[in-house]
Motif scaffolding. Structure first.
Motif, PDB file in Angstrom:
ATOM      1  N   ALA A 213       0.831  -1.212   0.000  1.00  0.00           N
ATOM      2  CA  ALA A 213       0.000   0.000   0.000  1.00  0.00           C
ATOM      3  C   ALA A 213       0.860   1.255   0.000  1.00  0.00           C
ATOM      4  O   ALA A 213       0.355   2.367   0.185  1.00  0.00           O
ATOM      5  CB  ALA A 213      -0.920  -0.005   1.214  1.00  0.00           C
ATOM      6  N   GLY A 214       2.192   1.084  -0.205  1.00  0.00           N
ATOM      7  CA  GLY A 214       3.094   2.223  -0.284  1.00  0.00           C
ATOM      8  C   GLY A 214       3.681   2.660   1.039  1.00  0.00           C
ATOM      9  O   GLY A 214       4.385   3.681   1.096  1.00  0.00           O
ATOM     10  N   PHE A 215       3.451   1.913   2.118  1.00  0.00           N
ATOM     11  CA  PHE A 215       4.013   2.268   3.419  1.00  0.00           C
ATOM     12  C   PHE A 215       5.335   1.532   3.652  1.00  0.00           C
ATOM     13  O   PHE A 215       5.710   0.634   2.898  1.00  0.00           O
ATOM     14  CB  PHE A 215       3.024   1.907   4.538  1.00  0.00           C
ATOM     15  CG  PHE A 215       1.746   2.685   4.496  1.00  0.00           C
ATOM     16  CD1 PHE A 215       1.697   4.002   4.921  1.00  0.00           C
ATOM     17  CD2 PHE A 215       0.572   2.093   4.028  1.00  0.00           C
ATOM     18  CE1 PHE A 215       0.511   4.724   4.886  1.00  0.00           C
ATOM     19  CE2 PHE A 215      -0.618   2.803   3.991  1.00  0.00           C
ATOM     20  CZ  PHE A 215      -0.649   4.120   4.415  1.00  0.00           C
ATOM     21  N   SER A 216       6.007   1.911   4.716  1.00  0.00           N
ATOM     22  CA  SER A 216       7.246   1.233   5.102  1.00  0.00           C
ATOM     23  C   SER A 216       6.943  -0.164   5.632  1.00  0.00           C
ATOM     24  O   SER A 216       5.852  -0.430   6.144  1.00  0.00           O
ATOM     25  CB  SER A 216       7.970   2.030   6.193  1.00  0.00           C
ATOM     26  OG  SER A 216       8.216   3.349   5.774  1.00  0.00           O
ATOM     27  N   THR A 217       7.927  -1.069   5.518  1.00  0.00           N
ATOM     28  CA  THR A 217       7.786  -2.395   6.118  1.00  0.00           C
ATOM     29  C   THR A 217       7.893  -2.272   7.640  1.00  0.00           C
ATOM     30  O   THR A 217       8.328  -1.240   8.171  1.00  0.00           O
ATOM     31  CB  THR A 217       8.882  -3.344   5.622  1.00  0.00           C
ATOM     32  OG1 THR A 217      10.151  -2.871   6.095  1.00  0.00           O
ATOM     33  CG2 THR A 217       8.904  -3.422   4.100  1.00  0.00           C
ATOM     34  N   ILE A 218       7.532  -3.336   8.343  1.00  0.00           N
ATOM     35  CA  ILE A 218       7.655  -3.353   9.803  1.00  0.00           C
ATOM     36  C   ILE A 218       9.118  -3.160  10.220  1.00  0.00           C
ATOM     37  O   ILE A 218       9.425  -2.450  11.185  1.00  0.00           O
ATOM     38  CB  ILE A 218       7.109  -4.676  10.376  1.00  0.00           C
ATOM     39  CG1 ILE A 218       5.584  -4.751  10.209  1.00  0.00           C
ATOM     40  CG2 ILE A 218       7.479  -4.836  11.837  1.00  0.00           C
ATOM     41  CD1 ILE A 218       4.826  -3.719  10.998  1.00  0.00           C
ATOM     42  N   GLU A 219      10.039  -3.770   9.471  1.00  0.00           N
ATOM     43  CA  GLU A 219      11.466  -3.638   9.796  1.00  0.00           C
ATOM     44  C   GLU A 219      11.938  -2.198   9.603  1.00  0.00           C
ATOM     45  O   GLU A 219      12.687  -1.660  10.429  1.00  0.00           O
ATOM     46  CB  GLU A 219      12.303  -4.585   8.925  1.00  0.00           C
ATOM     47  CG  GLU A 219      12.138  -6.056   9.238  1.00  0.00           C
ATOM     48  CD  GLU A 219      10.918  -6.681   8.571  1.00  0.00           C
ATOM     49  OE1 GLU A 219      10.581  -7.821   8.908  1.00  0.00           O
ATOM     50  OE2 GLU A 219      10.294  -6.008   7.710  1.00  0.00           O
ATOM     51  N   GLU A 220      11.496  -1.565   8.529  1.00  0.00           N
ATOM     52  CA  GLU A 220      11.856  -0.167   8.299  1.00  0.00           C
ATOM     53  C   GLU A 220      11.241   0.736   9.356  1.00  0.00           C
ATOM     54  O   GLU A 220      11.890   1.669   9.847  1.00  0.00           O
ATOM     55  CB  GLU A 220      11.390   0.261   6.898  1.00  0.00           C
ATOM     56  CG  GLU A 220      12.183  -0.399   5.771  1.00  0.00           C
ATOM     57  CD  GLU A 220      11.547  -0.185   4.417  1.00  0.00           C
ATOM     58  OE1 GLU A 220      12.261  -0.320   3.400  1.00  0.00           O
ATOM     59  OE2 GLU A 220      10.325   0.108   4.354  1.00  0.00           O
ATOM     60  N   GLU A 221      10.020   0.448   9.739  1.00  0.00           N
ATOM     61  CA  GLU A 221       9.363   1.240  10.776  1.00  0.00           C
ATOM     62  C   GLU A 221      10.104   1.126  12.101  1.00  0.00           C
ATOM     63  O   GLU A 221      10.185   2.089  12.871  1.00  0.00           O
ATOM     64  CB  GLU A 221       7.919   0.758  10.945  1.00  0.00           C
ATOM     65  CG  GLU A 221       7.111   1.569  11.942  1.00  0.00           C
ATOM     66  CD  GLU A 221       5.700   1.040  12.101  1.00  0.00           C
ATOM     67  OE1 GLU A 221       5.151   1.211  13.203  1.00  0.00           O
ATOM     68  OE2 GLU A 221       5.151   0.462  11.143  1.00  0.00           O
ATOM     69  N   SER A 222      10.684  -0.053  12.373  1.00  0.00           N
ATOM     70  CA  SER A 222      11.403  -0.258  13.626  1.00  0.00           C
ATOM     71  C   SER A 222      12.653   0.611  13.718  1.00  0.00           C
ATOM     72  O   SER A 222      13.142   0.897  14.809  1.00  0.00           O
ATOM     73  CB  SER A 222      11.803  -1.736  13.763  1.00  0.00           C
ATOM     74  OG  SER A 222      12.837  -2.072  12.861  1.00  0.00           O
TER      75      SER A 222
END
Length: 441
Positions: A213-222
């Motif tokens: 959906a164009g958002f960051s991955t969970i790893e990137e968000e971390s």
């Protein structure tokens, strides 16, 4: 491929500064997945209500019906093993929608041709395989969208979908057959129409992971990298990776055994309870007894995950093992009271639901997310749930035979009690397990 080492990432470091758009999308994804899987159940639990009418109309014995129920569960178990791995490869959006639509078709066929026992058995078995496209990919979707520290909460909430779905299936089926006086055939046909509609709704609204959906991955968000950009595909790491994630993790193996035993109890009750109660009307007692079990389960799922998060530092096995022991005790007490006892029976049935679905939600939702990680969550769920439905198939058939034996209902209760005690003891050997740090969250 970018590697994110868990030694460098703590679930507590997930950025709290999450954009409102992402928060809103997570809620929308969860709601869609929850509703969709709830609707799956109206195309499988409906048989419990139709069963006594079909048995009376066509003279089908409990042994034969037990075999038909086992056909569903064996097909479902195979489907879980197969579709679990496929869910990691293909993603939930297509699989969950396809499974629901095809299951609706088989429900319509059963409504049209269910009077032929052989056709009914074949259609119900095939329905089991396509029903197995729903759960494991749904768990993976939640694992993809929600960070580790929130998975206990959201996985338990997801677990309420099938508990409420089972209750909704019974209520809808009773309204169709008893209140409106329609043939048992409509117990399959009317839910099928709703299933097809929701299957399309799911396909339109779900995306497999934030990055799609164009958002960051969970790893990137971390790492604090929360942004909106171009959409990209959720990367599949291969069959070898997912296979290793399962068979090198003893907690997943213990969970599979626990669910094998638990589903013997759960489906022994849900498949035969309406028949055992032998309801003939929609009186208050009957409605409360068939609703009490799953409603108690929903409370159990939400409570148990919260307790293990807050007081046990994400150790899931202690609470699961204790609840198995209490489940055995509750079943023993329930077996000794009149089946239509309103004052004792309904509250106790609610407690049994609590003790059944509390551990169930942890075993099939929370544990596969945490120990399989988001990259193998579908495969881990399919493996655990697959063994659970082998247990369900065995229980459904054995209880059908037991009910025609001299021991009857009391022997069935003894069978369920032994299964619960076996799980209680074995899972104690995995008492201290917690998720290990891995490459992906």
């Amino acid at each position: 491929m970018v590697n994110y080492k868990m030694s460098e990432i703590s679930s507590e470091n997930i950025s709290s500064d999450v954009p409102e758009e992402l928060k809103s999308r997570r809620i929308q994804i969860f709601f869609t997945v929850w509703v969709t899987y709830m609707i799956y159940y109206i195309g499988r639990s409906n048989i419990s209500v139709a069963k006594p009418f079909m048995m009376e109309e066509y003279g089908i014995s409990t042994t034969i019906f037990g075999s038909i129920g086992s056909a569903f569960f064996y097909a479902y178990a195979f489907g879980q093993f197969f579709n679990g791995f496929l869910g990691d490869k293909l993603g939930a959006r297509r699989m969950v929608s396809l499974g629901l639509v095809v299951s609706s078709i088989f429900n319509i066929l059963i409504g049209g041709f269910g009077q032929n026992v052989w056709l009914f058995g074949i259609f119900w078995g095939l329905n089991g395989f396509f029903q197995a496209m729903g759960w494991a990919p749904s768990v993976k979707t939640i694992a993809n969208w929600f960070p580790p520290k929130e998975r206990g909460k959201w996985s338990s909430r997801l677990g309420t979908s099938y508990m409420i779905g089972g209750s909704l299936a019974w209520v809808i089926a009773i309204l169709i057959s008893n209140t409106f006086g329609l043939s048992w055939r409509f117990v399959f046909i009317i839910p099928a129409i709703l299933m097809a509609i929701i299957g399309v709704f799911n396909y339109i609204n779900v995306r497999n992971a934030p990055e799609e959906a164009g958002f960051s991955t969970i790893e990137e968000e971390s790492e604090g990298n929360v942004k909106k950009g171009e959409s990209k595909t959720d990367e599949y790491l291969g069959f070898k990776y997912t296979l290793k994630a399962i068979f090198t993790n003893k907690t997943i193996l213990f969970a599979a055994f626990g669910l094998f035993c638990l589903n013997m109890v759960r489906y022994g009750i849900t498949e035969w309870l309406p028949t055992l109660i032998a309801f003939e009307s929609t009186d208050q007692l009957t409605i409360w007894k068939i609703v009490a079990f799953p409603v108690g389960g929903a409370i159990g799922a939400l409570t148990c995950a919260k307790i293990s998060d807050k007081y046990l530092k994400q150790r899931r096995m202690p609470i699961i093992s204790v609840l198995f022991g209490l489940l055995a005790l509750s079943l023993f007490i329930y077996s000794k009271i009149p089946q239509v006892n309103l004052i004792i029976g309904v509250p106790l049935l609610t407690i049994i639901g609590f003790l059944t679905f509390g551990p169930h939600a942890l075993l099939v939702s929370t544990i596969p997310m945490e120990f399989g990680t988001r990259k193998a969550a579908s495969s881990a769920t399919g493996f655990i749930d697959g063994w659970g439905y082998v247990g369900a198939a065995i229980s459904t058939q054995i209880v059908g035979i037991i009910l025609e034996s001299e021991g009857g209902l009391q022997t069935a209760y003894l069978f369920w009690i032994i299964a619960a005690l076996a799980a209680c003891v074995i899972l104690m050997f995995n008492w201290k397990s917690v998720p290990k740090k891995k490459e992906f969250l």
